[in-house]
Design a protein around this motif. Structure first.
Motif, PDB file in Angstrom:
ATOM      1  N   TYR A   4       0.830  -1.201   0.000  1.00 55.02           N
ATOM      2  CA  TYR A   4       0.000   0.000   0.000  1.00 55.02           C
ATOM      3  C   TYR A   4       0.865   1.252   0.000  1.00 55.02           C
ATOM      4  O   TYR A   4       0.531   2.254  -0.627  1.00 55.02           O
ATOM      5  CB  TYR A   4      -0.951   0.017   1.197  1.00 55.02           C
ATOM      6  N   GLY A   5       1.970   1.210   0.685  1.00 61.38           N
ATOM      7  CA  GLY A   5       2.880   2.347   0.701  1.00 61.38           C
ATOM      8  C   GLY A   5       3.475   2.626  -0.660  1.00 61.38           C
ATOM      9  O   GLY A   5       3.655   3.777  -1.052  1.00 61.38           O
ATOM     10  N   GLU A   6       3.775   1.565  -1.390  1.00 59.13           N
ATOM     11  CA  GLU A   6       4.348   1.738  -2.721  1.00 59.13           C
ATOM     12  C   GLU A   6       3.412   2.505  -3.647  1.00 59.13           C
ATOM     13  O   GLU A   6       3.860   3.196  -4.552  1.00 59.13           O
ATOM     14  CB  GLU A   6       4.678   0.376  -3.331  1.00 59.13           C
ATOM     15  N   ILE A   7       2.110   2.385  -3.427  1.00 59.66           N
ATOM     16  CA  ILE A   7       1.138   3.123  -4.236  1.00 59.66           C
ATOM     17  C   ILE A   7       1.331   4.623  -4.042  1.00 59.66           C
ATOM     18  O   ILE A   7       1.241   5.408  -4.983  1.00 59.66           O
ATOM     19  CB  ILE A   7      -0.305   2.719  -3.860  1.00 59.66           C
ATOM     20  N   LEU A   8       1.624   5.028  -2.807  1.00 58.48           N
ATOM     21  CA  LEU A   8       1.749   6.447  -2.481  1.00 58.48           C
ATOM     22  C   LEU A   8       3.096   7.028  -2.885  1.00 58.48           C
ATOM     23  O   LEU A   8       3.210   8.225  -3.139  1.00 58.48           O
ATOM     24  CB  LEU A   8       1.555   6.659  -0.970  1.00 58.48           C
ATOM     25  N   LEU A   9       4.131   6.207  -2.914  1.00 55.27           N
ATOM     26  CA  LEU A   9       5.488   6.691  -3.155  1.00 55.27           C
ATOM     27  C   LEU A   9       5.770   6.818  -4.648  1.00 55.27           C
ATOM     28  O   LEU A   9       6.492   6.022  -5.237  1.00 55.27           O
ATOM     29  CB  LEU A   9       6.501   5.767  -2.482  1.00 55.27           C
ATOM     30  N   THR A  10       5.211   7.846  -5.231  1.00 56.26           N
ATOM     31  CA  THR A  10       5.403   8.090  -6.655  1.00 56.26           C
ATOM     32  C   THR A  10       6.802   8.646  -6.907  1.00 56.26           C
ATOM     33  O   THR A  10       7.467   9.141  -5.994  1.00 56.26           O
ATOM     34  CB  THR A  10       4.365   9.104  -7.175  1.00 56.26           C
ATOM     35  N   ASP A  11       7.251   8.554  -8.145  1.00 58.10           N
ATOM     36  CA  ASP A  11       8.544   9.128  -8.515  1.00 58.10           C
ATOM     37  C   ASP A  11       8.595  10.608  -8.157  1.00 58.10           C
ATOM     38  O   ASP A  11       9.594  11.099  -7.627  1.00 58.10           O
ATOM     39  CB  ASP A  11       8.813   8.943 -10.010  1.00 58.10           C
ATOM     40  N   GLU A  12       7.525  11.327  -8.455  1.00 58.99           N
ATOM     41  CA  GLU A  12       7.465  12.762  -8.167  1.00 58.99           C
ATOM     42  C   GLU A  12       7.628  13.023  -6.675  1.00 58.99           C
ATOM     43  O   GLU A  12       8.364  13.908  -6.250  1.00 58.99           O
ATOM     44  CB  GLU A  12       6.142  13.338  -8.662  1.00 58.99           C
ATOM     45  N   LEU A  13       6.953  12.242  -5.848  1.00 51.26           N
ATOM     46  CA  LEU A  13       7.020  12.410  -4.404  1.00 51.26           C
ATOM     47  C   LEU A  13       8.437  12.179  -3.882  1.00 51.26           C
ATOM     48  O   LEU A  13       8.890  12.855  -2.970  1.00 51.26           O
ATOM     49  CB  LEU A  13       6.043  11.455  -3.720  1.00 51.26           C
ATOM     50  N   LEU A  14       9.141  11.228  -4.496  1.00 47.39           N
ATOM     51  CA  LEU A  14      10.497  10.903  -4.065  1.00 47.39           C
ATOM     52  C   LEU A  14      11.567  11.725  -4.770  1.00 47.39           C
ATOM     53  O   LEU A  14      12.754  11.536  -4.532  1.00 47.39           O
ATOM     54  CB  LEU A  14      10.761   9.404  -4.286  1.00 47.39           C
ATOM     55  N   GLY A  15      11.141  12.630  -5.648  1.00 44.57           N
ATOM     56  CA  GLY A  15      12.093  13.498  -6.329  1.00 44.57           C
ATOM     57  C   GLY A  15      12.891  12.793  -7.408  1.00 44.57           C
ATOM     58  O   GLY A  15      14.020  13.177  -7.701  1.00 44.57           O
ATOM     59  N   ARG A  16      12.314  11.766  -8.000  1.00 38.23           N
ATOM     60  CA  ARG A  16      12.990  11.038  -9.069  1.00 38.23           C
ATOM     61  C   ARG A  16      12.317  11.328 -10.397  1.00 38.23           C
ATOM     62  O   ARG A  16      11.151  11.707 -10.442  1.00 38.23           O
ATOM     63  CB  ARG A  16      12.928   9.528  -8.823  1.00 38.23           C
ATOM     64  N   GLU A  17      13.048  11.102 -11.444  1.00 36.52           N
ATOM     65  CA  GLU A  17      12.470  11.209 -12.780  1.00 36.52           C
ATOM     66  C   GLU A  17      11.522  10.034 -12.980  1.00 36.52           C
ATOM     67  O   GLU A  17      11.812   8.924 -12.537  1.00 36.52           O
ATOM     68  CB  GLU A  17      13.560  11.179 -13.848  1.00 36.52           C
ATOM     69  N   PRO A  18      10.381  10.238 -13.642  1.00 34.47           N
ATOM     70  CA  PRO A  18       9.461   9.114 -13.880  1.00 34.47           C
ATOM     71  C   PRO A  18      10.162   7.961 -14.578  1.00 34.47           C
ATOM     72  O   PRO A  18      10.913   8.157 -15.529  1.00 34.47           O
ATOM     73  CB  PRO A  18       8.378   9.719 -14.783  1.00 34.47           C
ATOM     74  N   GLY A  19       9.932   6.761 -14.051  1.00 38.76           N
ATOM     75  CA  GLY A  19      10.535   5.567 -14.638  1.00 38.76           C
ATOM     76  C   GLY A  19      11.963   5.329 -14.226  1.00 38.76           C
ATOM     77  O   GLY A  19      12.592   4.369 -14.660  1.00 38.76           O
ATOM     78  N   ASP A  20      12.537   6.186 -13.372  1.00 35.99           N
ATOM     79  CA  ASP A  20      13.921   6.033 -12.932  1.00 35.99           C
ATOM     80  C   ASP A  20      13.949   5.129 -11.703  1.00 35.99           C
ATOM     81  O   ASP A  20      13.848   5.581 -10.585  1.00 35.99           O
ATOM     82  CB  ASP A  20      14.525   7.398 -12.602  1.00 35.99           C
ATOM     83  N   ASP A  21      14.064   3.837 -11.938  1.00 30.03           N
ATOM     84  CA  ASP A  21      14.101   2.874 -10.840  1.00 30.03           C
ATOM     85  C   ASP A  21      15.532   2.483 -10.515  1.00 30.03           C
ATOM     86  O   ASP A  21      15.836   1.348 -10.219  1.00 30.03           O
ATOM     87  CB  ASP A  21      13.311   1.609 -11.211  1.00 30.03           C
ATOM     88  N   GLY A  22      16.420   3.423 -10.572  1.00 35.63           N
ATOM     89  CA  GLY A  22      17.827   3.110 -10.348  1.00 35.63           C
ATOM     90  C   GLY A  22      18.512   2.936 -11.685  1.00 35.63           C
ATOM     91  O   GLY A  22      18.006   3.294 -12.734  1.00 35.63           O
ATOM     92  N   ALA A  23      19.690   2.340 -11.654  1.00 37.48           N
ATOM     93  CA  ALA A  23      20.467   2.177 -12.872  1.00 37.48           C
ATOM     94  C   ALA A  23      19.864   1.094 -13.757  1.00 37.48           C
ATOM     95  O   ALA A  23      19.360   0.098 -13.281  1.00 37.48           O
ATOM     96  CB  ALA A  23      21.895   1.804 -12.507  1.00 37.48           C
ATOM     97  N   ASP A  24      19.925   1.322 -15.059  1.00 36.26           N
ATOM     98  CA  ASP A  24      19.475   0.277 -15.961  1.00 36.26           C
ATOM     99  C   ASP A  24      20.648  -0.672 -16.230  1.00 36.26           C
ATOM    100  O   ASP A  24      21.787  -0.399 -15.878  1.00 36.26           O
ATOM    101  CB  ASP A  24      18.892   0.853 -17.252  1.00 36.26           C
ATOM    102  N   LEU A  25      20.380  -1.803 -16.836  1.00 35.96           N
ATOM    103  CA  LEU A  25      21.417  -2.804 -17.017  1.00 35.96           C
ATOM    104  C   LEU A  25      22.580  -2.313 -17.859  1.00 35.96           C
ATOM    105  O   LEU A  25      23.716  -2.723 -17.656  1.00 35.96           O
ATOM    106  CB  LEU A  25      20.814  -4.074 -17.637  1.00 35.96           C
ATOM    107  N   ASP A  26      22.312  -1.434 -18.833  1.00 34.96           N
ATOM    108  CA  ASP A  26      23.384  -0.927 -19.686  1.00 34.96           C
ATOM    109  C   ASP A  26      24.389  -0.096 -18.913  1.00 34.96           C
ATOM    110  O   ASP A  26      25.552  -0.020 -19.279  1.00 34.96           O
ATOM    111  CB  ASP A  26      22.814  -0.094 -20.840  1.00 34.96           C
ATOM    112  N   SER A  27      23.958   0.539 -17.826  1.00 28.77           N
ATOM    113  CA  SER A  27      24.870   1.413 -17.089  1.00 28.77           C
ATOM    114  C   SER A  27      25.584   0.699 -15.952  1.00 28.77           C
ATOM    115  O   SER A  27      26.458   1.269 -15.322  1.00 28.77           O
ATOM    116  CB  SER A  27      24.108   2.626 -16.538  1.00 28.77           C
TER     117      SER A  27
END
Length: 178
Positions: free
Chosen positions: A81-104
């Motif tokens: 339920y908490g994950e629903i509230l913790l949007t990228d915007e709320l956490l100050g991240r770019e949308p879809g930025d879930d950390g490093a991607d495999l290429d990096s």
């Protein structure tokens, strides 16, 4: 154990209803659920708490974007339920930025916890270092106009939802759905 309730402001005061969040997968779903609780475009608060770990408040005013406050982002991140509230915007991240991607990622064969020199000290700049903070996140002024200041909201801990409901004059209606 979780508790979730909707508080809808009406011209007669606050109306409370308990709610099941099992079918809620996104913040949009939660906002739609809140809007359904109001016959007008009145304020609706979604109150969510996990016993002694964290609480969250989502405020929906008509068709405006929902406003969110979460008391402990790290604790909420471990909750579905908490994950629903913790949007990228709320956490100050770019949308879809879930950390490093495999290429990096530097996958040089030392990813099992060993450094290249073998001393075992992990690199602190790994994606896990960008963890969710063990602190409140969101709109601390979410309830200012309803009688709960940002300072008061930040210091709430045990039984926070009851304290919020009491400040709103809605403690009796909230207790009926508990």
């Amino acid at each position: 154990m979780y508790f979730a309730a909707l508080l809808a402001r009406t011209e007669d005061g606050w109306e409370a209803s308990d709610t099941e969040l099992d079918d809620v997968e996104t913040l949009s779903d939660l906002a739609d659920l809140a809007r359904e609780a109001s016959t007008e475009d009145d304020t609706v608060l979604v109150l969510i708490e996990q016993e002694d770990a964290w609480f969250g408040v989502v405020r929906v005013d008509g068709e405006d974007d929902p406003r969110i406050y979460v008391s402990d982002a790290a604790a909420a991140a471990r909750s579905s339920y908490g994950e629903i509230l913790l949007t990228d915007e709320l956490l100050g991240r770019e949308p879809g930025d879930d950390g490093a991607d495999l290429d990096s990622l530097d996958l040089d064969g030392t990813e099992d916890g060993e450094d290249e020199d073998g001393d075992g000290d992990g690199d602190e700049d790994t994606p896990s270092a960008e963890a969710v903070p063990h602190s409140p996140v969101g709109d601390v002024e979410i309830l200012d106009d309803l009688g709960v200041t940002a300072k008061e909201l930040r210091i709430l801990d045990d039984d926070a939802l009851s304290a919020i409901a009491e400040a709103l004059g809605a403690s009796e209606v909230l207790e009926t759905v508990r």
